[in-house]
Design a protein around this motif. Structure first.
Motif, PDB file in Angstrom:
ATOM      1  N   UNK A 148       0.825  -1.215   0.000  1.00  0.00           N
ATOM      2  CA  UNK A 148       0.000   0.000   0.000  1.00  0.00           C
ATOM      3  C   UNK A 148       0.854   1.259   0.000  1.00  0.00           C
ATOM      4  N   UNK A 149       2.041   1.199   0.595  1.00  0.00           N
ATOM      5  CA  UNK A 149       2.951   2.339   0.506  1.00  0.00           C
ATOM      6  C   UNK A 149       3.317   2.586  -0.954  1.00  0.00           C
ATOM      7  N   UNK A 150       3.542   1.507  -1.698  1.00  0.00           N
ATOM      8  CA  UNK A 150       3.899   1.631  -3.116  1.00  0.00           C
ATOM      9  C   UNK A 150       2.731   2.148  -3.936  1.00  0.00           C
ATOM     10  N   UNK A 151       1.548   1.591  -3.717  1.00  0.00           N
ATOM     11  CA  UNK A 151       0.378   2.030  -4.477  1.00  0.00           C
ATOM     12  C   UNK A 151       0.073   3.495  -4.208  1.00  0.00           C
ATOM     13  N   UNK A 152       0.178   3.892  -2.945  1.00  0.00           N
ATOM     14  CA  UNK A 152      -0.155   5.266  -2.583  1.00  0.00           C
ATOM     15  C   UNK A 152       0.873   6.252  -3.151  1.00  0.00           C
ATOM     16  N   UNK A 153       2.146   5.930  -3.070  1.00  0.00           N
ATOM     17  CA  UNK A 153       3.172   6.826  -3.608  1.00  0.00           C
ATOM     18  C   UNK A 153       3.062   6.936  -5.134  1.00  0.00           C
ATOM     19  N   UNK A 154       2.765   5.829  -5.787  1.00  0.00           N
ATOM     20  CA  UNK A 154       2.592   5.878  -7.240  1.00  0.00           C
ATOM     21  C   UNK A 154       1.378   6.714  -7.607  1.00  0.00           C
ATOM     22  N   UNK A 155       0.317   6.591  -6.820  1.00  0.00           N
ATOM     23  CA  UNK A 155      -0.889   7.375  -7.098  1.00  0.00           C
ATOM     24  C   UNK A 155      -0.646   8.857  -6.826  1.00  0.00           C
ATOM     25  N   UNK A 156       0.111   9.161  -5.782  1.00  0.00           N
ATOM     26  CA  UNK A 156       0.451  10.562  -5.504  1.00  0.00           C
ATOM     27  C   UNK A 156       1.135  11.203  -6.705  1.00  0.00           C
ATOM     28  N   UNK A 157       2.004  10.449  -7.369  1.00  0.00           N
ATOM     29  CA  UNK A 157       2.798  11.016  -8.463  1.00  0.00           C
ATOM     30  C   UNK A 157       2.109  10.899  -9.823  1.00  0.00           C
ATOM     31  N   UNK A 158       1.436   9.781 -10.052  1.00  0.00           N
ATOM     32  CA  UNK A 158       0.920   9.533 -11.400  1.00  0.00           C
ATOM     33  C   UNK A 158      -0.591   9.349 -11.474  1.00  0.00           C
ATOM     34  N   UNK A 159      -1.280   9.416 -10.359  1.00  0.00           N
ATOM     35  CA  UNK A 159      -2.721   9.203 -10.365  1.00  0.00           C
ATOM     36  C   UNK A 159      -3.478  10.319 -11.063  1.00  0.00           C
ATOM     37  N   UNK A 160      -4.618   9.972 -11.642  1.00  0.00           N
ATOM     38  CA  UNK A 160      -5.439  10.965 -12.343  1.00  0.00           C
ATOM     39  C   UNK A 160      -6.007  11.994 -11.377  1.00  0.00           C
ATOM     40  N   UNK A 161      -6.387  11.543 -10.189  1.00  0.00           N
ATOM     41  CA  UNK A 161      -6.956  12.449  -9.177  1.00  0.00           C
ATOM     42  C   UNK A 161      -6.300  12.150  -7.830  1.00  0.00           C
TER      43      UNK A 161
END
Length: 288
Positions: A148-161
Protein backbone atom coordinates in the motif's frame (compact mmCIF):
# COMPACT_ATOMS: atom_id res chain seq x y z
CA UNK A 1 -16.57 3.14 -34.31
CA UNK A 2 -13.78 5.59 -35.13
CA UNK A 3 -10.25 4.49 -35.97
CA UNK A 4 -9.00 6.00 -32.71
CA UNK A 5 -11.59 4.11 -30.67
CA UNK A 6 -10.65 0.91 -32.49
CA UNK A 7 -6.99 1.41 -31.59
CA UNK A 8 -7.93 2.19 -28.00
CA UNK A 9 -10.01 -0.96 -27.85
CA UNK A 10 -7.19 -3.15 -29.15
CA UNK A 11 -4.66 -1.65 -26.77
CA UNK A 12 -7.00 -2.03 -23.85
CA UNK A 13 -7.71 -5.65 -24.75
CA UNK A 14 -4.00 -6.50 -24.92
CA UNK A 15 -3.24 -4.90 -21.55
CA UNK A 16 -6.30 -6.42 -19.91
CA UNK A 17 -5.47 -9.90 -21.23
CA UNK A 18 -2.02 -9.68 -19.67
CA UNK A 19 -3.20 -8.64 -16.22
CA UNK A 20 -6.46 -10.63 -16.09
CA UNK A 21 -5.91 -13.71 -18.26
CA UNK A 22 -8.15 -15.50 -20.73
CA UNK A 23 -11.06 -15.53 -18.30
CA UNK A 24 -10.62 -11.86 -17.46
CA UNK A 25 -13.81 -10.58 -19.12
CA UNK A 26 -15.95 -13.12 -17.25
CA UNK A 27 -14.24 -12.35 -13.94
CA UNK A 28 -14.58 -8.61 -14.58
CA UNK A 29 -18.31 -8.93 -15.15
CA UNK A 30 -18.70 -11.04 -12.02
CA UNK A 31 -16.68 -8.65 -9.88
CA UNK A 32 -18.11 -5.35 -11.11
CA UNK A 33 -21.66 -6.21 -12.13
CA UNK A 34 -22.77 -8.93 -9.71
CA UNK A 35 -25.66 -8.03 -7.43
CA UNK A 36 -24.95 -7.67 -3.75
CA UNK A 37 -23.65 -5.21 -1.13
CA UNK A 38 -20.07 -4.01 -1.41
CA UNK A 39 -17.63 -3.09 1.32
CA UNK A 40 -16.40 0.03 -0.47
CA UNK A 41 -18.15 2.65 -2.57
CA UNK A 42 -17.12 3.71 -6.07
CA UNK A 43 -15.72 7.04 -4.81
CA UNK A 44 -13.91 5.60 -1.78
CA UNK A 45 -10.14 6.18 -1.80
CA UNK A 46 -9.35 2.49 -2.08
CA UNK A 47 -11.41 2.27 -5.29
CA UNK A 48 -9.85 5.46 -6.65
CA UNK A 49 -6.30 4.20 -6.08
CA UNK A 50 -6.80 0.57 -7.10
CA UNK A 51 -8.71 1.57 -10.22
CA UNK A 52 -6.01 3.91 -11.54
CA UNK A 53 -3.26 3.22 -14.10
CA UNK A 54 -0.66 4.34 -11.56
CA UNK A 55 -1.04 0.86 -10.04
CA UNK A 56 1.24 -0.49 -12.77
CA UNK A 57 4.21 1.56 -11.55
CA UNK A 58 3.23 1.00 -7.94
CA UNK A 59 3.05 -2.75 -8.47
CA UNK A 60 6.63 -2.91 -9.75
CA UNK A 61 7.83 -0.90 -6.76
CA UNK A 62 5.87 -3.16 -4.40
CA UNK A 63 7.41 -6.35 -5.79
CA UNK A 64 10.93 -4.96 -5.52
CA UNK A 65 10.42 -3.61 -2.02
CA UNK A 66 8.70 -6.75 -0.71
CA UNK A 67 11.63 -8.86 -1.91
CA UNK A 68 13.92 -7.19 0.64
CA UNK A 69 12.46 -9.14 3.56
CA UNK A 70 14.52 -12.36 3.48
CA UNK A 71 11.73 -14.54 4.89
CA UNK A 72 9.03 -13.14 2.62
CA UNK A 73 11.36 -13.51 -0.38
CA UNK A 74 12.22 -17.09 0.58
CA UNK A 75 8.53 -17.96 0.60
CA UNK A 76 8.06 -16.42 -2.85
CA UNK A 77 11.22 -17.97 -4.26
CA UNK A 78 10.48 -21.47 -2.98
CA UNK A 79 6.71 -21.63 -3.48
CA UNK A 80 5.29 -19.10 -5.93
CA UNK A 81 6.76 -20.31 -9.23
CA UNK A 82 6.89 -16.69 -10.40
CA UNK A 83 9.58 -17.45 -13.01
CA UNK A 84 7.71 -20.31 -14.60
CA UNK A 85 4.33 -18.59 -14.59
CA UNK A 86 4.83 -14.85 -14.01
CA UNK A 87 1.65 -13.81 -15.80
CA UNK A 88 -0.39 -16.36 -13.88
CA UNK A 89 0.88 -14.93 -10.60
CA UNK A 90 0.09 -11.39 -11.77
CA UNK A 91 -3.39 -12.45 -12.83
CA UNK A 92 -4.11 -14.11 -9.49
CA UNK A 93 -2.89 -11.05 -7.61
CA UNK A 94 -4.85 -8.60 -9.76
CA UNK A 95 -8.00 -10.71 -9.40
CA UNK A 96 -7.63 -10.75 -5.61
CA UNK A 97 -7.17 -6.97 -5.50
CA UNK A 98 -10.20 -6.46 -7.74
CA UNK A 99 -12.40 -8.84 -5.74
CA UNK A 100 -11.51 -7.36 -2.36
CA UNK A 101 -11.79 -3.77 -3.62
CA UNK A 102 -14.68 -3.74 -6.09
CA UNK A 103 -16.46 -7.06 -5.55
CA UNK A 104 -19.42 -7.94 -3.40
CA UNK A 105 -18.73 -8.64 0.25
CA UNK A 106 -19.51 -12.29 -0.40
CA UNK A 107 -16.95 -12.51 -3.23
CA UNK A 108 -14.35 -10.53 -1.29
CA UNK A 109 -14.66 -12.74 1.78
CA UNK A 110 -14.44 -15.88 -0.36
CA UNK A 111 -11.26 -14.56 -2.00
CA UNK A 112 -9.73 -13.95 1.43
CA UNK A 113 -10.61 -17.48 2.58
CA UNK A 114 -8.92 -18.96 -0.49
CA UNK A 115 -5.71 -16.97 0.06
CA UNK A 116 -5.63 -17.82 3.77
CA UNK A 117 -5.95 -21.51 2.93
CA UNK A 118 -3.01 -21.22 0.52
CA UNK A 119 -0.92 -19.36 3.10
CA UNK A 120 -1.44 -22.11 5.68
CA UNK A 121 0.30 -24.58 3.36
CA UNK A 122 3.35 -22.39 2.69
CA UNK A 123 6.12 -23.05 5.19
CA UNK A 124 9.81 -23.66 4.88
CA UNK A 125 13.31 -22.62 5.80
CA UNK A 126 15.11 -19.59 4.38
CA UNK A 127 18.70 -19.90 3.13
CA UNK A 128 19.89 -18.30 6.37
CA UNK A 129 18.33 -21.18 8.37
CA UNK A 130 15.33 -19.32 9.75
CA UNK A 131 11.91 -20.95 9.44
CA UNK A 132 9.08 -19.03 7.80
CA UNK A 133 5.34 -19.36 7.34
CA UNK A 134 3.28 -17.33 4.88
CA UNK A 135 0.54 -17.11 7.52
CA UNK A 136 2.88 -15.32 9.96
CA UNK A 137 1.04 -12.08 10.89
CA UNK A 138 4.33 -10.16 10.96
CA UNK A 139 5.24 -11.20 7.41
CA UNK A 140 1.69 -10.55 6.22
CA UNK A 141 1.93 -7.05 7.62
CA UNK A 142 5.22 -6.44 5.78
CA UNK A 143 3.75 -7.55 2.46
CA UNK A 144 0.71 -5.36 3.10
CA UNK A 145 2.53 -2.17 4.09
CA UNK A 146 5.10 -2.45 1.28
CA UNK A 147 2.22 -2.86 -1.14
CA UNK A 148 0.00 0.00 0.00
CA UNK A 149 2.95 2.34 0.51
CA UNK A 150 3.90 1.63 -3.12
CA UNK A 151 0.38 2.03 -4.48
CA UNK A 152 -0.16 5.27 -2.58
CA UNK A 153 3.17 6.83 -3.61
CA UNK A 154 2.59 5.88 -7.24
CA UNK A 155 -0.89 7.38 -7.10
CA UNK A 156 0.45 10.56 -5.50
CA UNK A 157 2.80 11.02 -8.46
CA UNK A 158 0.92 9.53 -11.40
CA UNK A 159 -2.72 9.20 -10.37
CA UNK A 160 -5.44 10.97 -12.34
CA UNK A 161 -6.96 12.45 -9.18
CA UNK A 162 -4.43 12.46 -6.30
CA UNK A 163 -5.93 12.21 -2.82
CA UNK A 164 -5.81 14.93 -0.21
CA UNK A 165 -4.39 14.24 3.26
CA UNK A 166 -7.69 12.94 4.62
CA UNK A 167 -8.18 10.73 1.56
CA UNK A 168 -4.69 9.28 1.92
CA UNK A 169 -5.39 8.37 5.55
CA UNK A 170 -8.71 6.84 4.53
CA UNK A 171 -6.99 4.76 1.87
CA UNK A 172 -4.63 3.30 4.47
CA UNK A 173 -7.55 2.59 6.82
CA UNK A 174 -9.67 0.94 4.12
CA UNK A 175 -6.75 -1.21 2.95
CA UNK A 176 -6.25 -2.33 6.54
CA UNK A 177 -9.63 -4.08 6.46
CA UNK A 178 -8.34 -6.58 3.90
CA UNK A 179 -4.97 -6.99 5.62
CA UNK A 180 -6.61 -7.87 8.93
CA UNK A 181 -8.93 -10.32 7.19
CA UNK A 182 -5.83 -12.07 5.77
CA UNK A 183 -4.37 -12.39 9.26
CA UNK A 184 -2.06 -9.39 9.61
CA UNK A 185 -1.96 -7.69 13.01
CA UNK A 186 -1.13 -4.17 14.22
CA UNK A 187 -2.00 -2.85 10.78
CA UNK A 188 -1.55 0.93 10.23
CA UNK A 189 -4.64 3.04 9.64
CA UNK A 190 -3.10 6.44 8.82
CA UNK A 191 -0.21 7.58 6.63
CA UNK A 192 1.77 8.54 9.75
CA UNK A 193 1.31 5.03 11.16
CA UNK A 194 2.22 3.54 7.78
CA UNK A 195 5.48 5.50 7.73
CA UNK A 196 6.23 4.38 11.28
CA UNK A 197 5.59 0.71 10.52
CA UNK A 198 7.68 0.86 7.34
CA UNK A 199 10.58 2.34 9.30
CA UNK A 200 10.18 -0.33 11.95
CA UNK A 201 10.86 -3.08 9.40
CA UNK A 202 14.06 -1.46 8.16
CA UNK A 203 16.43 -3.47 10.45
CA UNK A 204 14.91 -6.73 9.14
CA UNK A 205 15.40 -5.92 5.48
CA UNK A 206 18.42 -7.03 3.50
CA UNK A 207 19.56 -7.95 0.05
CA UNK A 208 19.64 -11.66 -0.73
CA UNK A 209 20.60 -13.53 -3.87
CA UNK A 210 16.93 -14.42 -4.34
CA UNK A 211 15.92 -10.76 -4.09
CA UNK A 212 18.57 -9.64 -6.58
CA UNK A 213 17.60 -12.44 -8.94
CA UNK A 214 13.95 -11.41 -8.69
CA UNK A 215 14.92 -7.81 -9.49
CA UNK A 216 16.85 -8.96 -12.56
CA UNK A 217 13.88 -11.03 -13.67
CA UNK A 218 11.46 -8.13 -13.22
CA UNK A 219 13.66 -5.42 -14.72
CA UNK A 220 16.24 -6.95 -17.04
CA UNK A 221 14.59 -10.08 -18.38
CA UNK A 222 10.85 -9.38 -18.07
CA UNK A 223 8.51 -11.94 -19.64
CA UNK A 224 6.90 -9.44 -22.00
CA UNK A 225 6.60 -9.49 -25.80
CA UNK A 226 9.05 -7.37 -27.75
CA UNK A 227 6.32 -4.88 -28.69
CA UNK A 228 5.65 -4.22 -24.99
CA UNK A 229 9.28 -3.75 -23.93
CA UNK A 230 9.34 0.03 -24.33
CA UNK A 231 6.17 0.77 -22.30
CA UNK A 232 7.23 -1.82 -19.73
CA UNK A 233 10.66 -0.18 -19.38
CA UNK A 234 8.95 3.18 -18.86
CA UNK A 235 6.80 1.69 -16.08
CA UNK A 236 9.83 -0.02 -14.54
CA UNK A 237 11.81 3.21 -14.50
CA UNK A 238 8.85 5.01 -12.90
CA UNK A 239 8.57 2.28 -10.25
CA UNK A 240 12.29 2.35 -9.44
CA UNK A 241 12.25 6.14 -9.17
CA UNK A 242 9.65 5.84 -6.39
CA UNK A 243 11.81 3.54 -4.28
CA UNK A 244 13.77 4.67 -1.21
CA UNK A 245 17.42 5.31 -1.98
CA UNK A 246 18.62 2.73 0.56
CA UNK A 247 16.54 0.00 -1.10
CA UNK A 248 18.19 0.64 -4.46
CA UNK A 249 21.62 0.06 -3.00
CA UNK A 250 20.43 -3.28 -1.64
CA UNK A 251 19.12 -4.37 -5.04
CA UNK A 252 21.96 -2.70 -7.01
CA UNK A 253 19.60 -0.38 -8.80
CA UNK A 254 20.71 3.02 -10.14
CA UNK A 255 20.02 6.35 -8.48
CA UNK A 256 19.89 9.19 -11.01
CA UNK A 257 18.07 12.09 -9.32
CA UNK A 258 18.23 14.59 -12.19
CA UNK A 259 17.13 12.08 -14.82
CA UNK A 260 14.39 10.75 -12.55
CA UNK A 261 13.05 14.21 -11.84
CA UNK A 262 12.83 15.02 -15.53
CA UNK A 263 12.86 12.28 -18.17
CA UNK A 264 11.66 9.40 -15.97
CA UNK A 265 8.86 11.43 -14.42
CA UNK A 266 7.74 12.69 -17.82
CA UNK A 267 7.77 9.20 -19.33
CA UNK A 268 5.89 7.88 -16.30
CA UNK A 269 3.17 10.44 -16.86
CA UNK A 270 2.99 9.58 -20.55
CA UNK A 271 2.73 5.81 -20.07
CA UNK A 272 0.19 5.94 -17.23
CA UNK A 273 -1.96 8.34 -19.23
CA UNK A 274 -1.73 6.02 -22.24
CA UNK A 275 -2.78 3.01 -20.16
CA UNK A 276 -5.59 4.99 -18.58
CA UNK A 277 -6.83 6.00 -22.02
CA UNK A 278 -6.56 2.47 -23.42
CA UNK A 279 -8.38 0.88 -20.49
CA UNK A 280 -11.12 3.48 -20.17
CA UNK A 281 -14.41 1.66 -19.48
CA UNK A 282 -16.61 1.01 -22.46
CA UNK A 283 -19.33 3.65 -22.46
CA UNK A 284 -21.83 1.03 -23.51
CA UNK A 285 -21.28 -0.77 -20.19
CA UNK A 286 -21.24 2.35 -18.04
CA UNK A 287 -24.95 2.39 -17.44
CA UNK A 288 -25.21 -1.27 -16.50
Amino acid sequence: MSAIEAVRGRMGAVIFARIAGDEGPQRRDRIHFADGPRRFGHDDPICVVHGDASMFAGGIRALLLQSLHPLAMAAVDQHSGYKGDPWGRLQRTSTFLAETTFGTIEDADRAVRVVRAVHRRITGTAPDGRPYAASDPHLLRWVHVAEIDSFLRAHDRYGATPLDAAGRDEYVAQSAVVARALGATDVPETVAELDEVMAGYRPELASTEAAREAARFILVHPPVPLAMRLPYSMLSAAGIALMPRWSRRELRLPYLPVTEATAVRASGIVITRAIRWAMRPDRSRAGQ
